[in-house]
Design an enzyme around this catalytic site. Structure first.
Site, PDB file in Angstrom:
ATOM      1  N   HIS A   1       0.810  -1.216   0.000  1.00 56.77           N
ATOM      2  CA  HIS A   1       0.000   0.000   0.000  1.00 56.77           C
ATOM      3  C   HIS A   1       0.838   1.258   0.000  1.00 56.77           C
ATOM      4  O   HIS A   1       0.286   2.361   0.011  1.00 56.77           O
ATOM      5  CB  HIS A   1      -0.890  -0.001   1.246  1.00 56.77           C
ATOM      6  CG  HIS A   1      -0.185  -0.575   2.437  1.00 56.77           C
ATOM      7  ND1 HIS A   1       0.745   0.128   3.141  1.00 56.77           N
ATOM      8  CD2 HIS A   1      -0.230  -1.822   2.981  1.00 56.77           C
ATOM      9  CE1 HIS A   1       1.231  -0.657   4.098  1.00 56.77           C
ATOM     10  NE2 HIS A   1       0.671  -1.834   4.018  1.00 56.77           N
ATOM     11  N   CYS A   2       2.170   1.148   0.011  1.00 62.44           N
ATOM     12  CA  CYS A   2       3.022   2.335   0.138  1.00 62.44           C
ATOM     13  C   CYS A   2       4.007   2.502  -1.016  1.00 62.44           C
ATOM     14  O   CYS A   2       3.934   3.471  -1.767  1.00 62.44           O
ATOM     15  CB  CYS A   2       3.799   2.286   1.465  1.00 62.44           C
ATOM     16  SG  CYS A   2       2.773   2.523   2.932  1.00 62.44           S
ATOM     17  N   ILE A   3       4.946   1.578  -1.148  1.00 61.69           N
ATOM     18  CA  ILE A   3       6.070   1.794  -2.052  1.00 61.69           C
ATOM     19  C   ILE A   3       5.636   1.959  -3.516  1.00 61.69           C
ATOM     20  O   ILE A   3       6.178   2.817  -4.215  1.00 61.69           O
ATOM     21  CB  ILE A   3       7.108   0.652  -1.906  1.00 61.69           C
ATOM     22  CG1 ILE A   3       7.696   0.681  -0.487  1.00 61.69           C
ATOM     23  CG2 ILE A   3       8.232   0.811  -2.924  1.00 61.69           C
ATOM     24  CD1 ILE A   3       8.714  -0.403  -0.233  1.00 61.69           C
TER      25      ILE A   3
ATOM     26  N   ILE B   1       2.865   3.222  -4.520  1.00 62.09           N
ATOM     27  CA  ILE B   1       1.889   4.307  -4.616  1.00 62.09           C
ATOM     28  C   ILE B   1       2.482   5.666  -4.288  1.00 62.09           C
ATOM     29  O   ILE B   1       2.362   6.635  -5.051  1.00 62.09           O
ATOM     30  CB  ILE B   1       0.695   4.034  -3.675  1.00 62.09           C
ATOM     31  CG1 ILE B   1       0.023   2.706  -4.022  1.00 62.09           C
ATOM     32  CG2 ILE B   1      -0.299   5.187  -3.734  1.00 62.09           C
ATOM     33  CD1 ILE B   1      -0.577   2.656  -5.391  1.00 62.09           C
ATOM     34  N   ASP B   2       3.123   5.771  -3.118  1.00 63.59           N
ATOM     35  CA  ASP B   2       3.530   7.082  -2.598  1.00 63.59           C
ATOM     36  C   ASP B   2       4.413   7.878  -3.559  1.00 63.59           C
ATOM     37  O   ASP B   2       4.231   9.103  -3.682  1.00 63.59           O
ATOM     38  CB  ASP B   2       4.246   6.916  -1.255  1.00 63.59           C
ATOM     39  CG  ASP B   2       3.330   6.299  -0.199  1.00 63.59           C
ATOM     40  OD1 ASP B   2       2.141   6.069  -0.509  1.00 63.59           O
ATOM     41  OD2 ASP B   2       3.806   6.041   0.916  1.00 63.59           O
TER      42      ASP B   2
END
Length: 440
Positions: free
Chosen positions: A265-267, A269-270
């Protein structure tokens, strides 16, 4: 000290947490342990029903920890009136990318819920969802303040820093506190200082940038070593050993490892929040864009490696049986979001008969058939075993003894594995015949 900060300091404040996932649930329980009453709201009724009976669906929260929280001040519900008249609201809902733009729908919905449920007294609103730089002021604040008394709402940004499946609890991780005015900053520091060390910065946008920077740093360094895989396949060099050797330097180098891609959910997307924001402001971040493309190409590289290795062993991929180990986006968690392993399996199924094995991942959540376990006979009968996620539950020593050929995308197989092993970064053409010795 007055207003909401005093109520926080006296542990008299009620805290409303919106979103009870991998961030909101541990955060709620940490606040309860610090002495606050916490009201949790999540729109997923089935998840809330599980929480209410002490059944945790978050890998890093045990049933015992959840039950203890329920007994001492945590009240979850699927109706928003549970968070009426709270002193503090924490937004911990998911975000993402849709058609190249930030998907802020859940954040907007949370802000509307706060606007509806907040009372008239001074209230602190904290954004802990990962958002693009500027979103707290541009997305959340206008919605919350539209029908509230002037000056009644304080805003802060406290980006989550959890590492699902890792060894660090909330209390081990300093949290960045970003606010545009000292009153909001002090109140937020008072709250989060009850659960961990705090790092105040002087703007919500700085805190938002710090979060996206952290994961962009990881993403581009993973892309670097992933890109080296293509070079290593053409050299008499071991990319994994090179990384390990470089990591012995006590300064100036942090080791990152190649793999079948990046997920979660992070790498993935962010960094796209940053490239989108840059475009909105009339500039570009091509370095980040290229790194993203490198990582997105890795599932295809693994598929090419597996099919090339099968052909080197005299097996047509269209006639092959393959066991793929792992569907989660990282080891020892049940989260399949944007998992590169699933992308590998989907691509391999265009050629081969593939069985996907993962005891942690719910097939309905992953939206792909998954087998919980396989027998030694099934491992031995497979033309290829493809290791995509090195869960601890996988007995790699046993698998190496039973399988005939293994494609190892994680460099996790034991060095003395009897099976023939090709590791990501090695020439797949060297897989040899079914009777050839191991490359390890």
């Amino acid at each position: 000290m007055q207003g909401v900060e005093k109520r926080l300091a006296d542990r008299e404040a009620n805290i409303g947490v919106i979103g009870l996932g991998y961030v909101g649930l541990p955060l709620s329980l940490a606040f309860v342990e610090a002495g606050f009453n916490v009201h949790g709201f999540d729109v997923a009724e089935e998840r809330v029903e599980r929480l209410q009976v002490g059944d945790s669906y978050v890998d890093d929260v045990s049933d015992a920890e959840l039950s203890a929280g329920l007994d001492t001040g945590f009240t979850p519900a699927a109706t928003s009136d549970i968070i009426a008249d709270c002193d503090v609201y924490v937004i911990a809902v998911p975000t993402g990318i849709s058609d190249g733009e930030p998907a802020m729908g859940a954040v907007q919905a949370a802000a509307k819920t706060i606007a509806k449920q907040a009372g008239d007294r001074e209230t602190l609103v904290v954004v802990s969802s990962t958002v693009y730089p500027g979103a707290t002021n541009e997305v959340v604040a206008p919605i919350v303040t539209a029908d509230r008394p002037a000056g009644a709402t304080l805003f802060a940004m406290v980006p989550e820093r959890l590492n699902p499946g890792g060894n660090h609890k909330i209390g081990d991780i300093p949290l960045v506190i970003g606010a545009d005015d000292p009153i909001a900053r002090d109140a937020t520091t008072t709250l989060f200082g009850t659960i961990t060390e705090t790092v105040p910065v002087e703007a919500t946008e700085t805190a938002e940038l710090s979060k996206t920077l952290e994961n962009t740093y990881r993403m581009v360094n993973i892309a670097l070593v992933n890109q080296l895989v293509a070079l290593a396949e053409r050299l008499d060099a071991d990319v994994w050993e090179a990384i390990e050797a470089a990591g012995t330097k006590p300064f100036g180098f942090q080791a990152f490892k190649p793999g079948p891609g990046v997920g979660g959910h992070c790498i993935p997307i962010d960094p796209q929040f940053l490239t989108w924001r840059a475009s909105e402001l009339g500039t570009e971040l091509p370095f980040i864009e290229h790194a993203h493309d490198v990582n997105e190409a890795m599932p295809g590289r693994v598929v090419d490696g597996v099919t090339t290795a099968l052909e080197a062993r005299g097996i047509s991929p269209t006639d092959a049986s393959v066991l793929a180990l792992g569907a989660a986006y990282k080891p020892n968690v049940g989260d399949p979001r944007r998992s590169p392993a699933i992308e590998v399996v989907k691509d391999l199924r265009q050629y081969a008969d593939v069985t996907l094995v993962d005891p942690h991942v719910d097939p309905e959540e992953a939206r792909i058939p998954i087998t919980e376990a396989v027998s030694d006979d099934e491992i031995g009968a497979a033309d290829a075993v493809v290791l995509l996620v090195d869960h601890d539950v996988f007995d790699l020593e046993r698998i190496g003894e039973v399988a005939s050929f293994i494609y190892d995308s994680k460099n996790a197989m034991p060095a003395d594995t009897p099976a023939t092993v090709v590791t990501l970064g090695e020439p797949a053409t060297c897989a040899g015949s079914p009777a050839s010795p191991s490359l390890r």
